[in-house]
Enzyme design. Structure first.
Site, PDB file in Angstrom:
ATOM      1  N   CYS A   1      32.395   1.910  72.276  1.00 38.40           N
ATOM      2  CA  CYS A   1      32.474   3.243  71.670  1.00 38.40           C
ATOM      3  C   CYS A   1      33.799   3.945  71.953  1.00 38.40           C
ATOM      4  CB  CYS A   1      31.292   4.107  72.084  1.00 38.40           C
ATOM      5  SG  CYS A   1      31.017   4.270  73.855  1.00 38.40           S
TER       6      CYS A   1
ATOM      7  N   ASP B   1      30.754  10.203  65.584  1.00 33.19           N
ATOM      8  CA  ASP B   1      30.007   9.383  66.535  1.00 33.19           C
ATOM      9  C   ASP B   1      30.133   7.908  66.154  1.00 33.19           C
ATOM     10  OD1 ASP B   1      28.182   8.197  68.215  1.00 33.19           O
ATOM     11  OD2 ASP B   1      26.587   9.649  67.842  1.00 33.19           O
TER      12      ASP B   1
ATOM     13  N   HIS C   1      28.434   5.449  67.420  1.00 33.07           N
ATOM     14  CA  HIS C   1      27.242   4.708  67.832  1.00 33.07           C
ATOM     15  C   HIS C   1      26.335   4.355  66.657  1.00 33.07           C
ATOM     16  CE1 HIS C   1      28.646   6.843  71.471  1.00 33.07           C
ATOM     17  NE2 HIS C   1      28.306   5.712  72.058  1.00 33.07           N
TER      18      HIS C   1
END
EC number: 3.4.22.-
Length: 398
Positions: free
Chosen positions: A77, A279, A281
């Protein structure tokens, strides 16, 4: 492994179920140096956000190092966030901050070339493969989680092999940005017209700028400035909040890398005391170039409302990013820092004119002598011995 990957696979649709829409308010929203009035410019705001290149976990790419992982789900990430910050710098470099992206609309050739720099292949200069293997020189095993400073150091070293974008990457030390060192690194002698032949065909900015520059004045190598910071011990100190938000207002802003322990986000702006972030993820399938050499870019832009978090929930280890295409942009950034950051009693970072006398001499980074050029050289960790290890600066576990 497959069961772990399947856990992430459908998050792109799961996220849509709980993402909160922007509230109905008259407040201003700041995104990477641009302001939007939320009540009347919401569609323009969302368009601005979706134009940012969005890099997420991927799966089914060729194994890193030949025998390593074929997905970065669960560990990549911060590397993806570093890619997003760098991609924003390259967009500003070649297309300008006001460039916008529209779905299924033909884009400039520079856009396609920027996107290809980040594909998940070992021969792409900022791929997950190159970043993970360069991280070995920073003491990180392939598949190990990075902190914001580590990813900054990796980008600095990979940029040395990227002749097309030709960026100078400066990562500050000890919370201190040294003007003298940056100008020494970014001021370059103009290229003469008979030396431009070696430039890549699309490298229009660096060479054209050099031709237009007087022979007596140095040209400016576009600057990616990264400032790793620790804004507290176990949580962010509220005294830094206003200065931190002020950085997103600067026209040079590339946002910030950070998040929570082992959970990185790319912060691009704020609304009130809430940070807006992209994000990484979400696990998507590897995308390669098409037969015509282009990339299907639909999965590289986030078309949903972005997520937000209260700034006081941010882990104190962060890295701010700024892009200065020309020297006047850097001079303007210095003025803004003097006015908005250094006025505080407890400063986020220092800006000094001269190189501190107690520091080792500043030597602008240079590409090591290797037999191949570009990203191709990093095929094994043995070749990373050319680089010195950098001091660690990691997000701390709670």
């Amino acid at each position: 492994m497959e069961s772990v990957l399947s856990k992430y696979e459908n998050q792109i649709t799961i996220f849509a179920d709980y993402l909160e829409e922007f509230p109905d308010t008259n407040d201003l929203v700041w995104i990477l140096g641009k302001q939007h009035l939320l009540k009347t410019e919401k569609s323009k705001l969302l368009s601005d956000i979706s134009a940012r290149l969005w890099f997420t976990y991927r799966r089914k790419f060729s194994p890193i190092g030949g025998t390593g992982p074929s997905s970065d789900a669960g560990w990549g990430c911060m590397l993806r966030c570093g890619q997003m910050m760098l991609a924003q710098a390259l967009i500003c470099r070649h297309l300008g901050r006001d460039w916008n992206w529209e779905k299924q609309k033909e884009q400039p050739k520079e856009y396609q070339r920027i996107l290809q720099c980040f594909l998940d292949r070992k021969d792409c200069c900022y791929s997950i493969h190159q970043m993970a293997q360069m991280g070995v020189g920073e003491g990180k095993s392939i598949g190990e989680w990075f902190g914001p400073n580590t990813v900054a150091q990796v980008l600095k070293k990979l940029a040395l092999f990227d002749e097309w974008n030709s960026l100078a990457v400066y990562v500050s030390m000890d919370n201190t940005v040294v003007i003298e060192d940056i100008k020494k690194m970014c001021r370059i002698l103009p290229l003469s017209t008979d030396t431009d032949g070696g430039s890549p065909p699309n490298s229009l900015n660096a060479s054209n700028h050099s031709k237009a520059t007087s022979a007596c004045c140095p040209a400016w190598k576009p600057l990616l400035l990264i400032v790793p910071l620790r804004l507290g011990i176990n949580q962010i100190n509220p005294v830094y909040v206003d200065a931190f938000k002020e950085c997103f207002k600067m026209p040079q802003s590339l946002g910030a890398l950070g998040g929570k322990p082992n959970n990185a986000y790319y912060f691009i702006g704020f609304l009130g005391d809430e940070l807006i972030f992209l994000d990484p993820h979400t696990t998507q399938t590897f995308v390669d170039t098409e037969e015509d050499g282009t990339v299907d870019d639909q999965t590289f832009h986030c078309l949903q409302s972005p997520q937000r978090m209260n700034i006081l929930n941010l882990d104190p280890s962060v890295a701010l990013g700024f892009f200065c295409k020309e020297e006047k942009d850097f001079d303007n950034w210095c003025s803004l820092v003097q006015k908005e950051i250094l006025k505080e009693n407890l400063r986020m970072f220092e800006l000094v004119q001269k190189h501190p006398s107690h520091w080792p001499p500043f030597v602008p980074p240079a590409k090591p002598e290797v037999t191949t050029t570009g990203a191709e050289f990093i095929d094994s960790t043995e070749q990373l011995e050319e680089f010195d290890l950098e001091e660690e600066f990691e997000i701390l576990s709670v």
